[in-house]
Structure formats: C-alpha cells, structure tokens
Design a protein around this motif. Structure first.
Motif, PDB file in Angstrom:
ATOM      1  N   TYR A   1     -12.665  23.963  27.739  1.00 12.48           N
ATOM      2  CA  TYR A   1     -13.600  24.837  28.468  1.00 12.48           C
ATOM      3  C   TYR A   1     -14.387  24.013  29.499  1.00 12.48           C
ATOM      4  O   TYR A   1     -14.483  24.387  30.670  1.00 12.48           O
ATOM      5  CB  TYR A   1     -14.525  25.490  27.450  1.00 12.48           C
ATOM      6  CG  TYR A   1     -15.684  26.283  28.005  1.00 12.48           C
ATOM      7  CD1 TYR A   1     -15.478  27.437  28.751  1.00 12.48           C
ATOM      8  CD2 TYR A   1     -16.999  25.886  27.748  1.00 12.48           C
ATOM      9  CE1 TYR A   1     -16.556  28.178  29.227  1.00 12.48           C
ATOM     10  CE2 TYR A   1     -18.081  26.625  28.213  1.00 12.48           C
ATOM     11  CZ  TYR A   1     -17.855  27.767  28.958  1.00 12.48           C
ATOM     12  OH  TYR A   1     -18.919  28.498  29.414  1.00 12.48           O
TER      13      TYR A   1
ATOM     14  N   SER B   1     -16.247  27.662  24.815  1.00 16.30           N
ATOM     15  CA  SER B   1     -15.936  26.323  24.280  1.00 16.30           C
ATOM     16  C   SER B   1     -15.210  26.318  22.929  1.00 16.30           C
ATOM     17  O   SER B   1     -14.181  25.651  22.785  1.00 16.30           O
ATOM     18  CB  SER B   1     -17.215  25.506  24.180  1.00 16.30           C
ATOM     19  OG  SER B   1     -18.155  26.170  23.357  1.00 16.30           O
TER      20      SER B   1
ATOM     21  N   SER C   1     -21.229  25.879  33.429  1.00 18.50           N
ATOM     22  CA  SER C   1     -21.865  25.731  32.110  1.00 18.50           C
ATOM     23  C   SER C   1     -22.308  24.285  31.905  1.00 18.50           C
ATOM     24  O   SER C   1     -21.759  23.360  32.536  1.00 18.50           O
ATOM     25  CB  SER C   1     -20.828  26.120  31.051  1.00 18.50           C
ATOM     26  OG  SER C   1     -21.145  25.564  29.801  1.00 18.50           O
TER      27      SER C   1
ATOM     28  N   THR D   1     -20.243  27.641  21.392  1.00 15.20           N
ATOM     29  CA  THR D   1     -20.869  26.716  20.444  1.00 15.20           C
ATOM     30  C   THR D   1     -22.339  27.061  20.255  1.00 15.20           C
ATOM     31  O   THR D   1     -22.929  26.792  19.217  1.00 15.20           O
ATOM     32  CB  THR D   1     -20.708  25.270  20.987  1.00 15.20           C
ATOM     33  OG1 THR D   1     -19.307  25.040  21.152  1.00 15.20           O
ATOM     34  CG2 THR D   1     -21.300  24.233  20.064  1.00 15.20           C
ATOM     35  N   THR D   2     -22.944  27.670  21.283  1.00 17.21           N
ATOM     36  CA  THR D   2     -24.365  28.016  21.200  1.00 17.21           C
ATOM     37  C   THR D   2     -24.576  29.387  20.537  1.00 17.21           C
ATOM     38  O   THR D   2     -25.711  29.831  20.419  1.00 17.21           O
ATOM     39  CB  THR D   2     -24.993  28.023  22.616  1.00 17.21           C
ATOM     40  OG1 THR D   2     -24.258  28.932  23.439  1.00 17.21           O
ATOM     41  CG2 THR D   2     -24.977  26.646  23.238  1.00 17.21           C
TER      42      THR D   2
HETATM   43  C1  AKB Z   1     -20.558  27.964  24.868  1.00 19.31           C
HETATM   44  O1  AKB Z   1     -21.239  27.651  23.873  1.00 19.31           O
HETATM   45  O2  AKB Z   1     -19.352  27.710  24.976  1.00 19.31           O
HETATM   46  C2  AKB Z   1     -21.241  28.640  26.020  1.00 19.31           C
HETATM   47  C3  AKB Z   1     -21.695  27.676  27.061  1.00 19.31           C
HETATM   48  C4  AKB Z   1     -22.777  26.714  26.769  1.00 19.31           C
HETATM   49  O3  AKB Z   1     -21.181  27.686  28.140  1.00 19.31           O
HETATM   50  N1  AKB Z   1     -22.361  29.402  25.550  1.00 19.31           N
END
Ligand code: AKB
Length: 316
Positions: free
Chosen positions: A141, A78, A116, A182-183
């Motif tokens: 994403y 993302s 996701s 992002t996580t």
């Molecule tokens: C992200 O943060 O982009 C990934 C997801 C939640 O798919 N970890």
C-alpha cells in the motif's frame, strides 16, 4: 459550475465526503460511484456502478454527467494489501493512471487523489516527520502511494493536470466502518466498547500514530480542492496532521465517559506496519500554502463519536 464524481463513494471517507460535497454544491452536482450498488445507493442518487479499473467506463460516466472534478478514493489499504499484494498494486496504480490519463485528455478536469502516512517507512524520522525526508515504505500500500505521488507530480509537470493530494493519517469516523487499514483499531474500539464493553486491540498500548477525525479530513479535502491554483506548490502530496495518540490514550479518554470500558492488547501482523510509520507529522506546508487548520482534538473527537454512535446504535 462544479460537477463532481466520487469514485469509491461507499467507503469510509467516500460516504462522508459525498454527503459534504452534496451539502455544498447540491445533490445533483455530485455523482457517487462504487464497484457495486449498496443497500443505500437507491437513496444515494445520482449513483453509478463503476469499476475503477475500467478506463472506458470512467470516461463514459465523466462524459454522461459532464464531470469536471474527480475524487478518486478507491484503494486497497495497508493491512488488506499485505494479504494480496498484487491485487493492491494493480488496483491502486491502474485506477490512478486511468483518472490521470482522463485529465490529460481533458485538462479542465481537476483530480483529488489521497496519499497516506504509509508513504513513510522505517528510516523516516519518526517524530514531527517533515514533508521531504527519507521515504522507504515497506508495505505494498505504502509503495503504491509513494509511486502514485510521483505519478501525480509527473502528470502535473508534463501534462498540466491539476491534481491535488494530501497524505491522510488514520481517519476516524463512526458513520461508516473503515476496511483493511492498520489504523482501523481507533474506529473498532468505539463499536466494541459500546456494544460489548470491552475491546481487544491488535496494536500495542503505546503505539503512537497520526490520526484525524473524519470532519477534519473532509474539510481538508474540500479546502485543498477549492484553493487557488497558484497556492498549490506541492503536486506530489501534502503532509497533513491533526492529533497523535496511542491505543492506551484513546482508551483512557473513552473510559472517562464510559467507566465500564475494558481493553486488552493482542498485537498481530499490523503492529509491524504501525511500527514502520511516523508517530507524528509536520504539516507546516499545508498550513502555509492553503490555510489548513484542524478543529478536533482527542477529547472533542471522542465525545462526538460516542454521542453519534449511541444515536446510530440506539444505545442509551
Ligand atoms: C491504513 O491504516 O492503511 C490507512 C492509512 C493510514 O492510510 N488508514
């Protein structure tokens, strides 16, 4: 006999999944591949350098090793995707269509492709988000994952491709670093606190997100792939859930074990991405259809990561 190809095997999930698949099926039954060799790839045999954008190259590797299961994990996540939307769209879509087309030519090939929580968006119900609801992703994403889900269902219905997928929450492990998500804060925090005793978080303290420990994610991936074909009723992608927490809750849990730990908050562009995603996920369909169960809650996960990372970083 199962013979797997993992595309994106050097990434965060790929490293862990490849190890577990090899433990299960035998080392030579699992071919690892990535765009470039890594320091470890000489000890990671069988390993193939493979560009997921190159259809003929994937086909050659599949034929050479007589692959019948492909785990296609290569993607731009993302946060990185927002820096280069066109590149993210091209990689995420083209590479998926390549493996789907390969499985269309040879329907003995089974495909795993990760979706996701990024498929959800600002108008999606935030809490206990259902399998089917409004989906209006606002990152490239998320848009590519939602389009990918539609392609998976299309190839299954039109061409009989046995493609299976789950919507991963944020994945947290310590063996390999994530890249561009992002996580990722929920992994970075452990490294920074163990090495420097303090962490500056790029999300707000009360920002809840769905998360999962890596061992659970690997188990879900292998479980869905091994489930009998008639148990799989969803061919887009299954909601998948384990735990939900905020940076503050994660920090408090870490502080229970490392009393010197400090945190500060300095939200950046990733906060807007996190704000568009759910707080928690309803994964009743995965639990009903193929018996999904998670094992790690927040405290068990934190204990496991601190123990493992101390050994890895040689900290006592
Ligand atoms: C992200 O943060 O982009 C990934 C997801 C939640 O798919 N970890």
């Amino acid at each position: 006999m199962t013979k797997c190809l993992v595309i994106g095997a050097s990434g965060q999930l790929g490293t862990n999944l490849t190890g577990s698949l090899r433990a299960k099926y035998g080392k030579n039954q699992v071919v690892a591949s990535d765009i470039r060799p890594t320091k470890e790839s000489s000890q990671n045999e069988p390993f193939e350098v493979l560009d997921a954008m190159d259809f003929e190259a994937i086909k050659k590797v599949v034929e050479k090793h007589q692959i019948n299961v492909i785990y296609h994990l290569a993607a731009i996540l993302s946060a990185k995707g927002e820096q280069n939307p066109e590149m993210a769209w091209n990689l995420n879509m083209t590479s998926l269509l390549h493996v789907l087309n390969l499985a269309k030519e040879n329907t003995k090939i089974q495909i795993f492709w990760p979706s996701s929580i990024a498929v959800f968006g600002p108008s999606t119900p935030k809490d206990n988000t259902p399998q089917d609801c409004v989906m209006d992703p606002n990152t490239v994403y998320g848009i590519s994952k939602l389009a990918g889900e539609r392609w998976c269902e299309y190839y299954h219905k039109k061409h009989g491709v046995d493609v299976r997928s789950v919507r991963y929450p944020g994945l947290i492990g310590y063996k390999t670093l994530p890249g561009g998500g992002t996580t990722d804060y929920a992994v970075d925090i452990f490294y920074k606190i163990l090495q420097e005793e303090s962490y500056e978080c790029f999300l707000k303290e009360n920002c809840y997100l769905p998360m999962m420990y890596m061992d659970d994610a690997v188990k879900a991936t292998i479980d869905i792939m091994e489930a009998p074909v008639d148990a799989i009723n969803i061919r887009s992608s299954y909601n998948l859930s384990a735990i939900s927490f905020s940076p503050k809750e994660l920090y408090n849990e870490i502080k229970n074990q490392i009393s010197e730990a400090k945190i500060s908050y300095n939200p950046d562009f990733r906060q807007a991405i996190a704000d568009s995603w759910p707080n928690s996920i309803n994964d009743a369909e995965a639990r009903k259809d193929w018996g999904w169960e998670h094992s790690f809650d927040l405290s068990k996960m934190v204990q496991e990561i601190i123990k493992g990372l101390k050994e890895q970083l040689v900290i006592h």
